[in-house]
Structures are given as C-alpha cells and as structure tokens.
Design a protein around this motif. Structure first.
Motif, PDB file in Angstrom:
ATOM      1  N   ALA A 180       0.860  -1.170   0.000  1.00 12.10           N
ATOM      2  CA  ALA A 180       0.000   0.000   0.000  1.00 12.10           C
ATOM      3  C   ALA A 180       0.899   1.224   0.000  1.00 12.10           C
ATOM      4  N   ASP A 181       0.501   2.241  -0.697  1.00 13.04           N
ATOM      5  CA  ASP A 181       1.351   3.419  -0.758  1.00 13.04           C
ATOM      6  C   ASP A 181       1.134   4.295   0.469  1.00 13.04           C
ATOM      7  N   VAL A 182       2.161   4.994   0.858  1.00  8.83           N
ATOM      8  CA  VAL A 182       2.019   5.986   1.910  1.00  8.83           C
ATOM      9  C   VAL A 182       2.428   7.338   1.349  1.00  8.83           C
ATOM     10  N   GLY A 225       6.583   6.683 -18.240  1.00  7.51           N
ATOM     11  CA  GLY A 225       5.193   7.117 -18.401  1.00  7.51           C
ATOM     12  C   GLY A 225       4.284   5.905 -18.208  1.00  7.51           C
ATOM     13  N   ASN A 226       3.506   5.915 -17.135  1.00  8.98           N
ATOM     14  CA  ASN A 226       2.643   4.758 -16.831  1.00  8.98           C
ATOM     15  C   ASN A 226       1.221   4.973 -17.361  1.00  8.98           C
ATOM     16  N   LYS A 227       0.456   3.904 -17.420  1.00 12.63           N
ATOM     17  CA  LYS A 227      -0.949   3.882 -17.867  1.00 12.63           C
ATOM     18  C   LYS A 227      -1.063   4.042 -19.387  1.00 12.63           C
ATOM     19  N   PHE A 228      -0.060   3.561 -20.082  1.00 14.37           N
ATOM     20  CA  PHE A 228      -0.042   3.637 -21.548  1.00 14.37           C
ATOM     21  C   PHE A 228      -1.280   2.988 -22.156  1.00 14.37           C
ATOM     22  N   ASP A 229      -1.799   1.948 -21.472  1.00 12.30           N
ATOM     23  CA  ASP A 229      -2.989   1.240 -21.974  1.00 12.30           C
ATOM     24  C   ASP A 229      -4.211   2.130 -22.096  1.00 12.30           C
ATOM     25  N   LEU A 230      -4.199   3.300 -21.424  1.00 15.76           N
ATOM     26  CA  LEU A 230      -5.380   4.171 -21.466  1.00 15.76           C
ATOM     27  C   LEU A 230      -5.393   5.095 -22.685  1.00 15.76           C
ATOM     28  N   ILE A 269       4.923   2.369 -20.033  1.00 13.91           N
ATOM     29  CA  ILE A 269       4.515   1.068 -19.493  1.00 13.91           C
ATOM     30  C   ILE A 269       3.049   1.069 -19.087  1.00 13.91           C
ATOM     31  N   SER A 270       2.542  -0.132 -18.834  1.00  8.72           N
ATOM     32  CA  SER A 270       1.278  -0.319 -18.135  1.00  8.72           C
ATOM     33  C   SER A 270       1.617  -1.159 -16.923  1.00  8.72           C
ATOM     34  N   ALA A 271       1.608  -0.539 -15.765  1.00 12.34           N
ATOM     35  CA  ALA A 271       1.996  -1.260 -14.548  1.00 12.34           C
ATOM     36  C   ALA A 271       1.074  -2.454 -14.308  1.00 12.34           C
ATOM     37  N   VAL A 272      -0.141  -2.396 -14.865  1.00 11.41           N
ATOM     38  CA  VAL A 272      -1.087  -3.501 -14.683  1.00 11.41           C
ATOM     39  C   VAL A 272      -0.705  -4.721 -15.517  1.00 11.41           C
ATOM     40  N   THR A 297       1.653  10.801  -5.834  1.00 13.01           N
ATOM     41  CA  THR A 297       0.582   9.837  -5.579  1.00 13.01           C
ATOM     42  C   THR A 297      -0.301   9.680  -6.818  1.00 13.01           C
ATOM     43  N   ASN A 298      -0.870   8.501  -6.958  1.00 14.21           N
ATOM     44  CA  ASN A 298      -1.810   8.173  -8.050  1.00 14.21           C
ATOM     45  C   ASN A 298      -1.186   7.879  -9.409  1.00 14.21           C
ATOM     46  N   VAL A 299       0.132   7.908  -9.505  1.00 16.37           N
ATOM     47  CA  VAL A 299       0.737   7.610 -10.808  1.00 16.37           C
ATOM     48  C   VAL A 299       0.774   6.107 -11.080  1.00 16.37           C
ATOM     49  N   GLY A 300       0.496   5.290 -10.038  1.00 19.01           N
ATOM     50  CA  GLY A 300       0.517   3.837 -10.218  1.00 19.01           C
ATOM     51  C   GLY A 300       1.798   3.200  -9.698  1.00 19.01           C
ATOM     52  N   LYS A 301       2.451   3.901  -8.789  1.00 12.19           N
ATOM     53  CA  LYS A 301       3.728   3.406  -8.271  1.00 12.19           C
ATOM     54  C   LYS A 301       3.531   2.119  -7.463  1.00 12.19           C
ATOM     55  N   SER A 302       2.487   2.047  -6.632  1.00  9.55           N
ATOM     56  CA  SER A 302       2.254   0.809  -5.854  1.00  9.55           C
ATOM     57  C   SER A 302       1.958  -0.357  -6.786  1.00  9.55           C
ATOM     58  N   THR A 303       1.166  -0.088  -7.800  1.00  5.33           N
ATOM     59  CA  THR A 303       0.845  -1.141  -8.770  1.00  5.33           C
ATOM     60  C   THR A 303       2.131  -1.668  -9.400  1.00  5.33           C
ATOM     61  N   LEU A 304       3.014  -0.743  -9.758  1.00  6.34           N
ATOM     62  CA  LEU A 304       4.293  -1.126 -10.355  1.00  6.34           C
ATOM     63  C   LEU A 304       5.141  -1.940  -9.377  1.00  6.34           C
TER      64      LEU A 304
HETATM   65  P1  GDP Z   1       0.191   5.220  -6.397  1.00  8.27           P
HETATM   66  O1  GDP Z   1      -0.537   6.223  -5.564  1.00  8.27           O
HETATM   67  O2  GDP Z   1       1.191   5.879  -7.296  1.00  8.27           O
HETATM   68  O3  GDP Z   1       0.786   4.113  -5.636  1.00  8.27           O
HETATM   69  O4  GDP Z   1      -0.895   4.633  -7.412  1.00  8.27           O
HETATM   70  P2  GDP Z   1      -1.697   3.247  -7.427  1.00  8.27           P
HETATM   71  O5  GDP Z   1      -0.787   2.110  -7.734  1.00  8.27           O
HETATM   72  O6  GDP Z   1      -2.514   3.150  -6.206  1.00  8.27           O
HETATM   73  O7  GDP Z   1      -2.608   3.489  -8.712  1.00  8.27           O
HETATM   74  C1  GDP Z   1      -3.491   4.591  -8.821  1.00  8.27           C
HETATM   75  C2  GDP Z   1      -4.634   4.201  -9.740  1.00  8.27           C
HETATM   76  O8  GDP Z   1      -4.159   4.000 -11.064  1.00  8.27           O
HETATM   77  C3  GDP Z   1      -5.297   2.900  -9.338  1.00  8.27           C
HETATM   78  O9  GDP Z   1      -6.683   3.037  -9.573  1.00  8.27           O
HETATM   79  C4  GDP Z   1      -4.682   1.875 -10.283  1.00  8.27           C
HETATM   80  O10 GDP Z   1      -5.537   0.789 -10.535  1.00  8.27           O
HETATM   81  C5  GDP Z   1      -4.477   2.702 -11.525  1.00  8.27           C
HETATM   82  N1  GDP Z   1      -3.367   2.206 -12.351  1.00  8.27           N
HETATM   83  C6  GDP Z   1      -2.093   1.993 -11.968  1.00  8.27           C
HETATM   84  N2  GDP Z   1      -1.345   1.559 -13.002  1.00  8.27           N
HETATM   85  C7  GDP Z   1      -2.160   1.489 -14.076  1.00  8.27           C
HETATM   86  C8  GDP Z   1      -1.974   1.099 -15.458  1.00  8.27           C
HETATM   87  O11 GDP Z   1      -0.901   0.728 -15.931  1.00  8.27           O
HETATM   88  N3  GDP Z   1      -3.081   1.185 -16.258  1.00  8.27           N
HETATM   89  C9  GDP Z   1      -4.290   1.577 -15.777  1.00  8.27           C
HETATM   90  N4  GDP Z   1      -5.304   1.602 -16.627  1.00  8.27           N
HETATM   91  N5  GDP Z   1      -4.492   1.935 -14.505  1.00  8.27           N
HETATM   92  C10 GDP Z   1      -3.448   1.905 -13.658  1.00  8.27           C
END
Ligand code: GDP
Length: 368
Positions: free
Chosen positions: A53-55, A106-111, A142-145, A172-179
């Motif tokens: 979980a991110d902090v 650059g994350n979330k390329f899939d969008l 990338i797409s961290a997912v 926050t919200n860039v998808g760092k935890s997902t990565l």
């Molecule tokens: P953090 O705050 O940087 O740790 O971000 P999170 O990992 O919590 O991700 C923030 C939001 O972006 C969440 O709703 C994730 O599901 C979404 N997300 C993260 N990576 C990707 C990705 O590669 N593609 C898409 N479509 N959504 C992503």
C-alpha cells in the motif's frame, strides 16, 4: 503509550492516527505486543501477502529524502502518469537527483488510444522532460497492470543501473504501488522471498527489494501534490474522472462563441477565431461533455450543475472554477490537469479554459 516505537520492517515511527502516513498500525494491533516484533501495516501486508500500500509524505520530507539520494550512487526512476504528465512530475526532480542518472517512466499507456504510435509518444515525453529541465538517460512507456510491460522496464533498469541502487519515485496516483507490486510478483516467482529491511537514518517508510548482485531497489513514499484535481473530489467524483478504459477521442466542430462543459468541473470556450475549428476532447468516457452557446453557458451551469453537468452529482458539491484566456497560433493541447485535455486543431484563435481553482490549466504541444 508515550514511548516511541519503530517498525522493524521499514524503520518508520509507529503511529495509529493516519493510515496514509508511514508507520501506520491500528491501535488494537499495538496493544499488549512486544515492541521488538512490530511491523507497520504496510510492511505486514508486504511480508504476508506480497502486497504493497502506498504511503504519503509531505513535500519537505520528500525533498530531504531526494537530497539524500543525490548524495548516493543511484539510478533514479521517476514514474509519471502519462495522462497527467505535468501534474505528476516530481517537482525539482532534476536538481534533486544530483548527477545521478534518471529514467522517466510514463505509466498507464494502456489508457491512450491504440492508434497512437509508441515511438512518437516516447519522443514527446522526452521533449516534455527537457522542458521540465531534466535530461533522462531513457524514457519508457509502461502499463503497470501488465506483467510483460513491467518485465521490460526491469530489463531496462538492469541495463542502466550499472553498479548502483535503484530508487523509484513518483507523486501519488501515478501507479507506483501497482508497479512495485508487479515487480515484487516478478521477483518472488524466482526467489520466493521478499524481504524488507530497515533503511538507516530515516523514518520515511521506504521499502527495499534486494537485487541479485547485492544492490537494492528502493520504493519511496508517494509525494502528495495538493494541486491535483483528485484531492478536491469525493470518491464517487474521483471514480468518474479517472479513466479505467482506453480514452476515446470525442470530436466537435465548434464555431466561435460556442462552449463545451467537461462534466461540471471544466469548461472550454471558443472565444474568437477565423471560423469553424475541430476540437477533440480526451477525458474519461464517464465524464459527460455538453455543448452550448457561450452566452448561455453561465446560466446552464447554474441550472444544470449536478443534473446534465456531472460530476459533481449534487449542486451542493459545486467547486469554484477559475478561468484563463489563451491565444493559440498552432494546433495545441489545452490541458486540464487531472481531468484530461482538449486538442485544438486551429490557429489564430482565442480560447478560454475554466477549471477547478488551484488546478493547472495550460497549453502544450499536442500529444496526439
Ligand atoms: P500510487 O498512488 O502511485 O501508488 O498509485 P496506485 O498504484 O494506487 O494506482 C493509482 C490508480 O491508477 C489505481 O486506480 C490503479 O488501478 C491505476 N493504475 C495503476 N497503473 C495502471 C496502469 O498501468 N493502467 C491503468 N489503466 N491503470 C493503472
């Protein structure tokens, strides 16, 4: 109770007040336990579920930490949200990483629309990075997912890190935890052990993932940027604003004196120009776009906010909008930071953008 206890995983001072801050552990978990085997909730989840979980930390803490990184031999990896590049860049990243090499991801390329050429977008991101005053060693999309995408990034990191530790930074919200979770998954497929270790001299809740040559990959807490639109929205509104699926461009042929509402959170006015202009909106499909005459726009906003114009879903949740005027001399994007952007296919026009107070609105070279 007054005594200071530290997490044995990450070294953060344990606290029961704020789940989003480092070292959080519910009060119930603290009671009656010996102080030398306590993990914060984040480290507990990481150890037991391989889940992170991110902090969040304040800018000051974060800047101090980046200052520390600049003193070390490190490869810095800054993850940005490709849908909100300017809004999600780590402020002052260039200065703060010192002479260390930097990779921009650059994350979330899939969008982004599938039709988009990867090479062109990478080049665009590189130019944006230069504009931010940094010269990255490499730029990746990338797409961290997606696991394959993260595996490719890891190869790139290994190629560039040489004899260095790796620091992953991002707002926050860039998808760092997902990565990081994805990296942990990939790592544990081979090793089956993910250890967390105390990082001396800090109480910042950093997570370290050991690399095979004795170096480590360090996940740093997400930096909080208060200007980001999502921080001013309630959960239902956030869900509507953040795209979950590929963005579908929505095109409008506008005449001077026409306006578009982007939900009830943004507005685009074609003030004046030589004639019809093609305007393309890139925003979450769940954000409704409403077209109207500019002279009627204020009245429409008053009467339809929370009805036709959503979010907000209740006019009580009305936000203060501020406006800025721009002269556009070539095809450009007008960026509504955190909401999306409007591509203006016209030149010699004057436009006006309205957005939630405190959020950025600006013109950039078109992304697409
Ligand atoms: P953090 O705050 O940087 O740790 O971000 P999170 O990992 O919590 O991700 C923030 C939001 O972006 C969440 O709703 C994730 O599901 C979404 N997300 C993260 N990576 C990707 C990705 O590669 N593609 C898409 N479509 N959504 C992503």
């Amino acid at each position: 109770p007054d005594e200071v206890i530290y997490c044995i995983g990450c070294g953060a001072q344990l606290q029961s007040q704020d789940p989003n801050q480092p070292g959080y552990l519910p009060q119930s978990a603290l009671e009656g336990r010996s102080e030398d085997d306590l993990y914060c909730k984040r480290c507990f989840r990481l150890r037991h579920y391989n889940e992170l979980a991110d902090v969040q930390v304040t800018s000051d803490d974060f800047l101090n930490m980046l200052g520390e990184i600049s003193q070390e031999e490190a490869l810095v990896v800054n993850v940005v949200d490709i849908l909100d590049v300017n809004g999600s860049f780590v402020p002052g990243i260039g200065r703060l990483t010192g002479n260390n090499p930097l990779i921009i991801v650059g994350n979330k390329f899939d969008l982004l629309p599938k039709s988009l050429k990867r090479g062109k977008l990478r080049q665009w991101l590189e130019e944006v990075s230069y504009d931010m005053g940094v010269k990255p060693l490499a730029v990746d999309l990338i797409s961290a997912v997606r696991q394959g995408s993260v595996a490719h990034l890891l190869d790139l990191i290994n190629e560039y890190r040489g004899d260095r530790d790796v620091y992953i930074v991002g707002t926050t919200n860039v998808g760092k935890s997902t990565l990081i979770n994805q990296i942990i998954n990939l790592a544990s497929q081979e090793e089956d052990v993910v250890t967390t270790s105390y990082f001396p001299g800090t109480t910042l809740g950093k997570i370290e993932i050991p690399l095979d040559d004795g170096h480590k990959l360090v996940d740093t807490p997400g930096i909080f940027r208060p200007g980001q639109v999502v921080h001013q929205l309630n959960p239902q509104e956030v869900k509507t604003v953040i795209p979950r699926k590929e963005l579908k461009p929505r095109t409008y042929q506008l005449n001077p004196g026409q306006s578009l509402f982007i939900g009830g959170l943004g507005r685009f006015d074609y003030v004046q120009g030589p004639g019809k202009a093609s305007i393309v909106v890139y925003a979450a499909p769940s954000l409704s776009i409403h077209r109207t005459k500019r002279e009627k726009a204020d009245d429409l906003y008053q009467s339809q906010l929370g009805k036709d114009l959503t979010p907000p879903f209740d006019s009580k949740d009305k936000k203060t909008l501020t406006k800025r005027t721009f002269k556009v001399d070539q095809a450009s994007d007008l960026v509504y930071s955190g909401l999306g952007w409007v591509k203006i296919n016209a030149s010699g026009v004057e436009v006006e953008g309205h957005i939630i107070q405190g959020a950025d609105i600006f013109i950039r070279k078109p992304m697409i």
